[in-house]
Design a protein around this motif. Structure first.
Motif, PDB file in Angstrom:
ATOM      1  N   ARG A 133       5.444  10.090  -2.778  1.00  0.00           N
ATOM      2  CA  ARG A 133       5.725   8.653  -2.820  1.00  0.00           C
ATOM      3  C   ARG A 133       4.557   7.830  -2.283  1.00  0.00           C
ATOM      4  O   ARG A 133       4.731   6.748  -1.730  1.00  0.00           O
ATOM      5  CB  ARG A 133       7.022   8.330  -2.076  1.00  0.00           C
ATOM      6  CG  ARG A 133       8.212   9.144  -2.594  1.00  0.00           C
ATOM      7  CD  ARG A 133       9.502   8.760  -1.945  1.00  0.00           C
ATOM      8  NE  ARG A 133       9.905   7.421  -2.356  1.00  0.00           N
ATOM      9  CZ  ARG A 133      10.614   6.605  -1.576  1.00  0.00           C
ATOM     10  NH1 ARG A 133      10.951   6.973  -0.364  1.00  0.00           N
ATOM     11  NH2 ARG A 133      10.965   5.420  -2.014  1.00  0.00           N
ATOM     12  N   GLY A 134       3.362   8.389  -2.465  1.00  0.00           N
ATOM     13  CA  GLY A 134       2.168   7.681  -2.028  1.00  0.00           C
ATOM     14  C   GLY A 134       0.962   8.097  -2.844  1.00  0.00           C
ATOM     15  O   GLY A 134       1.076   8.546  -3.990  1.00  0.00           O
ATOM     16  N   ARG A 177       2.790   0.932   3.989  1.00  0.00           N
ATOM     17  CA  ARG A 177       1.831   1.346   2.951  1.00  0.00           C
ATOM     18  C   ARG A 177       0.710   2.219   3.505  1.00  0.00           C
ATOM     19  O   ARG A 177       0.260   3.149   2.834  1.00  0.00           O
ATOM     20  CB  ARG A 177       1.246   0.123   2.239  1.00  0.00           C
ATOM     21  CG  ARG A 177       0.506  -0.867   3.120  1.00  0.00           C
ATOM     22  CD  ARG A 177      -0.457  -1.713   2.266  1.00  0.00           C
ATOM     23  NE  ARG A 177       0.246  -2.509   1.289  1.00  0.00           N
ATOM     24  CZ  ARG A 177       0.366  -3.829   1.337  1.00  0.00           C
ATOM     25  NH1 ARG A 177      -0.140  -4.491   2.370  1.00  0.00           N
ATOM     26  NH2 ARG A 177       0.981  -4.490   0.386  1.00  0.00           N
ATOM     27  N   ARG A 222       1.342   5.852   3.575  1.00  0.00           N
ATOM     28  CA  ARG A 222       1.559   6.468   2.263  1.00  0.00           C
ATOM     29  C   ARG A 222       0.249   6.911   1.612  1.00  0.00           C
ATOM     30  O   ARG A 222       0.229   7.273   0.439  1.00  0.00           O
ATOM     31  CB  ARG A 222       2.292   5.486   1.344  1.00  0.00           C
ATOM     32  CG  ARG A 222       3.669   5.089   1.852  1.00  0.00           C
ATOM     33  CD  ARG A 222       4.259   3.969   1.029  1.00  0.00           C
ATOM     34  NE  ARG A 222       4.496   4.375  -0.345  1.00  0.00           N
ATOM     35  CZ  ARG A 222       4.749   3.516  -1.331  1.00  0.00           C
ATOM     36  NH1 ARG A 222       4.770   2.210  -1.088  1.00  0.00           N
ATOM     37  NH2 ARG A 222       4.954   3.954  -2.549  1.00  0.00           N
ATOM     38  N   HIS A 274       8.832  12.402   2.928  1.00  0.00           N
ATOM     39  CA  HIS A 274       9.207  10.998   2.693  1.00  0.00           C
ATOM     40  C   HIS A 274      10.165  10.857   1.509  1.00  0.00           C
ATOM     41  O   HIS A 274       9.945  10.052   0.596  1.00  0.00           O
ATOM     42  CB  HIS A 274       7.962  10.138   2.448  1.00  0.00           C
ATOM     43  CG  HIS A 274       6.885  10.328   3.463  1.00  0.00           C
ATOM     44  ND1 HIS A 274       7.119  10.274   4.818  1.00  0.00           N
ATOM     45  CD2 HIS A 274       5.552  10.589   3.332  1.00  0.00           C
ATOM     46  CE1 HIS A 274       5.989  10.476   5.479  1.00  0.00           C
ATOM     47  NE2 HIS A 274       5.030  10.678   4.603  1.00  0.00           N
TER      48      HIS A 274
END
Length: 391
Positions: free
Chosen positions: A181-182, A131, A134, A102
């Motif tokens: 990124r999560g 979201r 993630r 990602h």
């Protein structure tokens, strides 16, 4: 609402004019939490009994941009809290389509994405990641490998691409890079093998890791959260001290402090809305006895305190109590389902599998211990209802 940028050039312009915010995951969660605190909205809907204990500590950890761990026995809503953190993420973030980790289109990490940005420039397509996608969760077990968690070199990919194994493009990413990124959650952290824990603290501290001897720099943008049993999370347990030292906040969960808190949780979670034409009437004292059974079990000397008595016990028990009353009503052709104390004894299967016994309890047997716990719970509730009554 303006349309989302569909290309790298449009994304650059949107970031420049402020219509798309670019920030790290921890900053994103922190700022969204601040907005929710100011608005007075619920932080963790469905979590009962933690408002004055656990939730403030989680808020402090998030505001401090810490990776944190929840320490508690089974059935204390640890996993639910970790999953609820996704509500503090933005609805969507821009990504490079097809990237395994990602990547941020404006700052790609992997070699393939960097090459793609160079080749396609501002015309490169930009995707958007929701979201829920993630959040990555892993239950730790002793057989988890470095390849599962961090990654491995793929010789087939190397052969097809005619690359050496030292080339970054031959890497097959594991769960942690895929959570880039999560939020990456690991349940029962101490169950990971020692070398996996070493790999994790390298990521936490340095952002790099060695894959079969090849150093690979992975400056991941990820918030790491964990859960564990307190007994295992000690130097005498299965956690290695350097990893423990690198986790910012250690937060302890607990069982409901009062019977009424427990009843609220059980009422929320138990499935008691049955289909059919029968009317269900659960007396309040039945709900109290069901909850008191869990409280009695947690203090009983024959029940293993290290294992705990899950809040799932009263939830499953209430469901079984209602089912036994429902069965009786159907057989007797009664219009009302009204649970009785005898229905609690009929629901023993919902109790005996929810706790571990000490040696003394093993000698007595799970059924006998459960019956005595029920008897004690009925006595406590009876005494509370008829306090001051002279018989």
């Amino acid at each position: 609402m303006p349309s989302r940028p569909g290309s790298l050039g449009q994304l650059r312009a949107a970031v420049a004019d402020g219509s798309v915010r670019r920030r790290s995951v921890k900053d994103e969660i922190r700022e969204n939490l601040i907005e929710r605190l100011r608005s007075g909205g619920p932080l963790f809907p469905g979590i009962i009994g933690y408002d004055d204990t656990v939730v403030p500590q989680i808020v402090n950890a998030v505001l401090s941009k810490h990776n944190f761990i929840l320490l508690g026995l089974r059935g204390q809503a640890k996993s639910r809290i970790l999953r609820a953190l996704t509500t503090l993420l933005d609805d969507e973030v821009p990504v490079i389509p097809g990237c395994e980790i990602h990547d941020d289109p404006l700052a790609p990490l992997c070699a393939g994405c960097r090459q793609r940005v160079r080749d396609e420039g501002d015309a490169m397509e930009v995707g958007w990641l929701g979201r829920d996608a993630r959040y990555v969760e892993k239950l730790a077990t002793p057989d988890v490998t470095i390849a599962d968690m961090i990654g491995d070199l793929d010789p087939i990919k190397a052969a097809r691409s005619r690359l050496t194994l030292a080339d970054e493009l031959t890497m097959h990413y594991g769960l942690l890079p895929r959570a880039n990124r999560g939020i990456f959650a690991i349940n029962e952290l101490p169950d990971l093998a020692g070398k996996i824990q070493v790999g994790l603290f390298n990521i936490l501290q340095e952002g790099d890791v060695q894959i079969k001897g090849y150093p690979v720099r992975l400056p991941l943008d990820v918030m790491m959260v964990f859960s564990a049993n307190p007994e295992d999370y000690t130097a005498r347990g299965k956690i290695i001290t350097p990893l423990k030292d690198r986790i910012g906040s250690e937060i302890r969960t607990h069982y409901p402090a009062t019977r009424h808190e427990g009843m609220s949780i059980t009422t929320q979670e138990a499935w008691t809305t049955r289909t059919g034409n029968l009317e269900l009437q659960i007396p309040e004292f039945i709900r109290e006895i069901v909850e008191e059974i869990a409280f009695q079990a947690r203090t009983d000397a024959r029940v293993d305190k290290r294992s705990g008595v899950s809040q799932r016990l009263p939830i499953s028990l209430l469901e079984n109590v209602v089912s036994n009353a429902e069965r009786r009503a159907l057989l007797a052709d009664e219009p009302v389902v009204a649970p009785r104390v005898t229905d609690i004894y009929a629901a023993l299967p919902a109790i005996t599998g929810k706790f571990e016994l000490e040696y003394e309890g093993e000698l007595r047997g799970a059924d006998a211990v459960a019956r005595e716990i029920i008897r004690a719970a009925v006595g406590v509730v009876f005494t509370g209802v008829f306090t001051g009554v002279d018989y």
